[in-house]
Design a protein around this motif. Structure first.
Motif, PDB file in Angstrom:
ATOM      1  N   SER A 134      -5.671  -0.281  44.417  1.00  0.00           N
ATOM      2  CA  SER A 134      -5.862  -0.957  45.695  1.00  0.00           C
ATOM      3  C   SER A 134      -7.014  -1.946  45.598  1.00  0.00           C
ATOM      4  CB  SER A 134      -6.169   0.069  46.784  1.00  0.00           C
ATOM      5  OG  SER A 134      -6.642  -0.589  47.927  1.00  0.00           O
ATOM      6  N   PRO A 135      -6.798  -3.162  46.051  1.00  0.00           N
ATOM      7  CA  PRO A 135      -7.858  -4.164  45.930  1.00  0.00           C
ATOM      8  C   PRO A 135      -9.001  -3.948  46.906  1.00  0.00           C
ATOM      9  CG  PRO A 135      -5.979  -5.071  47.093  1.00  0.00           C
ATOM     10  CD  PRO A 135      -5.592  -3.699  46.652  1.00  0.00           C
ATOM     11  N   LEU A 136      -8.791  -3.153  48.008  1.00  0.00           N
ATOM     12  CA  LEU A 136      -9.824  -3.013  49.022  1.00  0.00           C
ATOM     13  C   LEU A 136     -10.498  -1.643  49.003  1.00  0.00           C
ATOM     14  CD1 LEU A 136      -7.963  -4.758  51.966  1.00  0.00           C
ATOM     15  CD2 LEU A 136      -9.760  -5.692  50.515  1.00  0.00           C
ATOM     16  N   LEU A 137      -9.708  -0.580  49.143  1.00  0.00           N
ATOM     17  CA  LEU A 137     -10.271   0.767  49.228  1.00  0.00           C
ATOM     18  C   LEU A 137      -9.477   1.712  48.343  1.00  0.00           C
ATOM     19  CD1 LEU A 137     -10.782   1.116  53.086  1.00  0.00           C
ATOM     20  CD2 LEU A 137     -12.581   0.972  51.380  1.00  0.00           C
ATOM     21  N   THR A 138     -10.142   2.693  47.767  1.00  0.00           N
ATOM     22  CA  THR A 138      -9.437   3.712  46.999  1.00  0.00           C
ATOM     23  C   THR A 138      -8.817   4.711  47.967  1.00  0.00           C
ATOM     24  OG1 THR A 138     -11.341   5.137  46.905  1.00  0.00           O
ATOM     25  CG2 THR A 138     -11.138   3.504  45.142  1.00  0.00           C
ATOM     26  N   ARG A 139      -7.936   5.590  47.442  1.00  0.00           N
ATOM     27  CA  ARG A 139      -7.325   6.598  48.313  1.00  0.00           C
ATOM     28  C   ARG A 139      -8.381   7.526  48.884  1.00  0.00           C
ATOM     29  NH1 ARG A 139      -3.367   5.884  44.633  1.00  0.00           N
ATOM     30  NH2 ARG A 139      -1.277   5.497  45.439  1.00  0.00           N
ATOM     31  N   ARG A 140      -9.362   7.815  48.054  1.00  0.00           N
ATOM     32  CA  ARG A 140     -10.449   8.688  48.502  1.00  0.00           C
ATOM     33  C   ARG A 140     -11.159   8.081  49.718  1.00  0.00           C
ATOM     34  NH1 ARG A 140     -13.579  12.482  44.525  1.00  0.00           N
ATOM     35  NH2 ARG A 140     -11.944  12.202  43.013  1.00  0.00           N
ATOM     36  N   ALA A 141     -11.383   6.764  49.651  1.00  0.00           N
ATOM     37  CA  ALA A 141     -12.061   6.097  50.767  1.00  0.00           C
ATOM     38  C   ALA A 141     -11.190   6.107  52.021  1.00  0.00           C
ATOM     39  CB  ALA A 141     -12.400   4.660  50.370  1.00  0.00           C
ATOM     40  N   LEU A 154      -8.966   8.339  52.731  1.00  0.00           N
ATOM     41  CA  LEU A 154      -8.960   9.708  53.223  1.00  0.00           C
ATOM     42  C   LEU A 154     -10.227   9.973  54.032  1.00  0.00           C
ATOM     43  CD1 LEU A 154      -6.762  11.767  52.752  1.00  0.00           C
ATOM     44  CD2 LEU A 154      -8.243  12.890  51.074  1.00  0.00           C
ATOM     45  N   GLY A 155     -11.347   9.509  53.500  1.00  0.00           N
ATOM     46  CA  GLY A 155     -12.615   9.675  54.213  1.00  0.00           C
ATOM     47  C   GLY A 155     -12.588   8.977  55.560  1.00  0.00           C
ATOM     48  N   LEU A 156     -11.990   7.782  55.575  1.00  0.00           N
ATOM     49  CA  LEU A 156     -11.894   7.005  56.805  1.00  0.00           C
ATOM     50  C   LEU A 156     -11.031   7.724  57.840  1.00  0.00           C
ATOM     51  CD1 LEU A 156     -13.218   4.259  57.136  1.00  0.00           C
ATOM     52  CD2 LEU A 156     -10.970   3.203  56.865  1.00  0.00           C
ATOM     53  N   ALA A 157      -9.911   8.279  57.364  1.00  0.00           N
ATOM     54  CA  ALA A 157      -9.004   8.986  58.267  1.00  0.00           C
ATOM     55  C   ALA A 157      -9.674  10.215  58.858  1.00  0.00           C
ATOM     56  CB  ALA A 157      -7.735   9.386  57.516  1.00  0.00           C
ATOM     57  N   TRP A 158     -10.391  10.963  58.007  1.00  0.00           N
ATOM     58  CA  TRP A 158     -11.098  12.143  58.509  1.00  0.00           C
ATOM     59  C   TRP A 158     -12.176  11.756  59.501  1.00  0.00           C
ATOM     60  CZ3 TRP A 158      -9.864  16.843  59.088  1.00  0.00           C
ATOM     61  CH2 TRP A 158      -8.999  17.472  58.194  1.00  0.00           C
ATOM     62  N   GLY A 159     -12.851  10.672  59.228  1.00  0.00           N
ATOM     63  CA  GLY A 159     -13.896  10.203  60.141  1.00  0.00           C
ATOM     64  C   GLY A 159     -13.320   9.859  61.496  1.00  0.00           C
ATOM     65  N   ALA A 160     -12.182   9.128  61.500  1.00  0.00           N
ATOM     66  CA  ALA A 160     -11.545   8.754  62.762  1.00  0.00           C
ATOM     67  C   ALA A 160     -11.061   9.977  63.520  1.00  0.00           C
ATOM     68  CB  ALA A 160     -10.372   7.810  62.473  1.00  0.00           C
ATOM     69  N   PHE A 161     -10.492  10.934  62.770  1.00  0.00           N
ATOM     70  CA  PHE A 161     -10.001  12.165  63.406  1.00  0.00           C
ATOM     71  C   PHE A 161     -11.157  12.944  64.032  1.00  0.00           C
ATOM     72  CE2 PHE A 161      -9.081  16.732  63.049  1.00  0.00           C
ATOM     73  CZ  PHE A 161      -7.993  16.801  63.904  1.00  0.00           C
ATOM     74  N   SER A 162     -12.274  13.035  63.290  1.00  0.00           N
ATOM     75  CA  SER A 162     -13.435  13.771  63.806  1.00  0.00           C
ATOM     76  C   SER A 162     -13.987  13.092  65.054  1.00  0.00           C
ATOM     77  CB  SER A 162     -14.528  13.842  62.733  1.00  0.00           C
ATOM     78  OG  SER A 162     -14.007  14.424  61.574  1.00  0.00           O
ATOM     79  N   ALA A 163     -14.045  11.759  65.030  1.00  0.00           N
ATOM     80  CA  ALA A 163     -14.570  11.035  66.184  1.00  0.00           C
ATOM     81  C   ALA A 163     -13.678  11.240  67.401  1.00  0.00           C
ATOM     82  CB  ALA A 163     -14.684   9.550  65.852  1.00  0.00           C
TER      83      ALA A 163
END
Ligand code: FES
Length: 231
Positions: A66-73, A75-84
């Motif tokens: 991925s040219p922008l974010l890795t899958r790990r990133a 995943l982190g973003l999705a968890w952050g949004a879910f937590s918020a």
């Protein structure tokens, strides 16, 4: 350009990722060409094996292009949004535990002893209780000397008038209604006089004002004995 070529006739359960990605292992009948990282040219595998392959995070990072974010990133973003979102929902639920409460001053209060007042309009209770206490030598309704309690709410649209001592009148700042110290309206759009509150003498001799009972002149209620305290 290098491609990862997949075919459903081989499993990778016994093979290491390094072996799977070694150059030259793939065959040409694979239906799905995918971009591969440098050095990988072909691979033959089955779909379950492919799934296992994708569950390995180290392998994921190795093939993620991925040219922008890795899958790990991601995943982190999705968890952050879910937590918020969960925190916001929890806060909204908790808000119901603390309803809006309007703390209004009590409707009844003791205003001191009659001899503490001179003639005219007294403003000491206006801010806290929205009341002017007026002492008069001759009331227009009861034809006696004493006190009445005027409620400081304009009868036009509910603004709070000001007492203008130089002109001896109440003047509403919103649309200009004017009231005499008796409470009677004489200018502006106010359709009727100010209201008076119940006023009596308490057991201890103090003046007791009770805003829960109001008297309107246009209804003949200013003649009520509790609309005026003789003194
Ligand atoms: S609210 Fe007082 S004049 Fe309109």
């Amino acid at each position: 350009m290098n491609f990862l070529l997949l075919s459903p006739d081989t499993t990778i359960s016994s093979a290491s990722p390094a072996a799977l990605f070694s150059p030259g292992r793939g065959l040409s009948n694979a239906p799905y060409p995918l971009p591969a990282s440098a050095g990988i040219s072909r691979i033959r595998t089955s779909w379950p094996a492919l799934a296992r392959l994708f569950l390995s995070s180290s392998t994921l990072d190795a093939i993620d292009t991925s040219p922008l974010l890795t899958r790990r990133a991601w995943l982190g973003l999705a968890w952050g949004a879910f937590s918020a979102a969960s925190a916001a929902a929890l806060a909204a639920t908790g808000r119901f535990m603390f309803p809006n409460v309007l703390n209004e001053p009590p409707q009844q209060f003791k205003a001191g002893f009659p001899n503490e007042y001179g003639m005219g309009v007294d403003e000491r209770w206006k801010e806290k209780y929205a009341i002017w206490l007026v002492r008069t030598p001759e009331d227009i309704e009861q034809h006696a000397s004493g006190f009445y309690a005027l409620i400081s709410v304009c009868t036009h649209l509910g603004c709070t008038p000001n007492y203008l001592s130089a002109e001896n009148k109440f003047k509403c700042p919103c649309h200009g209604s004017g009231f005499r110290t008796t409470g009677v309206n004489f200018e502006g759009p106010a359709p009727r006089p100010l209201e008076r509150a119940r006023i009596v003498l308490a057991d201890d001799g103090q003046i007791l004002v009770d805003k829960s009972r109001k008297f309107q002149r246009e209804l003949g209620q200013w003649a009520d004995p509790e609309a005026f305290l003789k003194a």
